[in-house]
Design a protein around this motif. Structure first.
Motif, PDB file in Angstrom:
ATOM      1  N   TRP A 134      -0.998 -35.298 -58.780  1.00 37.04           N
ATOM      2  CA  TRP A 134      -1.919 -36.370 -58.431  1.00 37.04           C
ATOM      3  C   TRP A 134      -1.370 -37.740 -58.838  1.00 37.04           C
ATOM      4  N   GLN A 135      -0.654 -37.795 -59.954  1.00 38.84           N
ATOM      5  CA  GLN A 135      -0.071 -39.041 -60.438  1.00 38.84           C
ATOM      6  C   GLN A 135       1.292 -39.336 -59.798  1.00 38.84           C
ATOM      7  N   ASN A 136       1.717 -38.523 -58.848  1.00 37.10           N
ATOM      8  CA  ASN A 136       2.999 -38.672 -58.146  1.00 37.10           C
ATOM      9  C   ASN A 136       4.199 -38.606 -59.084  1.00 37.10           C
ATOM     10  N   ILE A 137       4.065 -37.836 -60.154  1.00 39.90           N
ATOM     11  CA  ILE A 137       5.188 -37.634 -61.064  1.00 39.90           C
ATOM     12  C   ILE A 137       6.101 -36.551 -60.504  1.00 39.90           C
ATOM     13  N   ILE A 138       5.500 -35.555 -59.885  1.00 39.62           N
ATOM     14  CA  ILE A 138       6.292 -34.546 -59.172  1.00 39.62           C
ATOM     15  C   ILE A 138       5.995 -34.697 -57.683  1.00 39.62           C
ATOM     16  N   HIS A 139       7.012 -34.487 -56.870  1.00 35.85           N
ATOM     17  CA  HIS A 139       6.830 -34.600 -55.425  1.00 35.85           C
ATOM     18  C   HIS A 139       7.886 -33.761 -54.721  1.00 35.85           C
ATOM     19  N   GLY A 140       7.727 -33.626 -53.427  1.00 39.31           N
ATOM     20  CA  GLY A 140       8.677 -32.864 -52.628  1.00 39.31           C
ATOM     21  C   GLY A 140       8.502 -31.361 -52.785  1.00 39.31           C
ATOM     22  N   THR A 141       9.584 -30.652 -52.605  1.00 37.03           N
ATOM     23  CA  THR A 141       9.566 -29.194 -52.656  1.00 37.03           C
ATOM     24  C   THR A 141       9.136 -28.681 -54.023  1.00 37.03           C
ATOM     25  N   LEU A 142       9.592 -29.312 -55.075  1.00 42.65           N
ATOM     26  CA  LEU A 142       9.205 -28.905 -56.423  1.00 42.65           C
ATOM     27  C   LEU A 142       7.692 -28.974 -56.599  1.00 42.65           C
ATOM     28  N   ALA A 143       7.078 -30.002 -56.085  1.00 41.72           N
ATOM     29  CA  ALA A 143       5.627 -30.149 -56.201  1.00 41.72           C
ATOM     30  C   ALA A 143       4.911 -29.001 -55.506  1.00 41.72           C
ATOM     31  N   TYR A 144       5.353 -28.643 -54.321  1.00 44.71           N
ATOM     32  CA  TYR A 144       4.689 -27.569 -53.576  1.00 44.71           C
ATOM     33  C   TYR A 144       4.877 -26.214 -54.251  1.00 44.71           C
ATOM     34  N   VAL A 145       6.051 -25.988 -54.802  1.00 43.48           N
ATOM     35  CA  VAL A 145       6.294 -24.731 -55.521  1.00 43.48           C
ATOM     36  C   VAL A 145       5.416 -24.661 -56.766  1.00 43.48           C
ATOM     37  N   LEU A 146       5.334 -25.752 -57.517  1.00 43.85           N
ATOM     38  CA  LEU A 146       4.509 -25.768 -58.719  1.00 43.85           C
ATOM     39  C   LEU A 146       3.018 -25.678 -58.392  1.00 43.85           C
ATOM     40  N   LEU A 147       2.588 -26.299 -57.301  1.00 40.81           N
ATOM     41  CA  LEU A 147       1.185 -26.179 -56.898  1.00 40.81           C
ATOM     42  C   LEU A 147       0.843 -24.746 -56.510  1.00 40.81           C
ATOM     43  N   ALA A 148       1.757 -24.074 -55.833  1.00 39.38           N
ATOM     44  CA  ALA A 148       1.526 -22.662 -55.497  1.00 39.38           C
ATOM     45  C   ALA A 148       1.431 -21.832 -56.772  1.00 39.38           C
ATOM     46  N   LEU A 149       2.280 -22.115 -57.731  1.00 38.74           N
ATOM     47  CA  LEU A 149       2.239 -21.420 -59.012  1.00 38.74           C
ATOM     48  C   LEU A 149       0.923 -21.702 -59.741  1.00 38.74           C
ATOM     49  N   ALA A 150       0.456 -22.938 -59.674  1.00 40.29           N
ATOM     50  CA  ALA A 150      -0.813 -23.302 -60.310  1.00 40.29           C
ATOM     51  C   ALA A 150      -1.977 -22.544 -59.677  1.00 40.29           C
TER      52      ALA A 150
END
Length: 68
Positions: A25-41
């Motif tokens: 939400w704070q745009n600290i992570i973005h791109g492919t890494l963000a989507y992988v981490l969101l799926a993990l979350a």
């Protein structure tokens, strides 16, 4: 499904999921890494809600207290 997660384990997973969501939400992570981490979350939240982790079963781990 047999319960195999303790309350502490569920709490840690929820805190990690919230942390990942805030980082996204704070745009600290973005791109492919963000989507992988969101799926993990999302997986962390779902496994916490049902108190069952399929990987724990695969590796024979049980953090839940055994009732006698």
């Amino acid at each position: 499904m047999k319960v195999n997660m303790s309350g502490l384990d569920k709490g840690i997973r929820i805190v990690m999921a919230i942390t990942i969501a805030i980082l996204y939400w704070q745009n600290i992570i973005h791109g492919t890494l963000a989507y992988v981490l969101l799926a993990l979350a999302i997986i962390f939240v779902l496994t916490s809600l049902v108190s069952f982790c399929p990987l724990y079963t695969l590796f024979g781990i049980n953090t839940c207290k055994v009732k006698k």
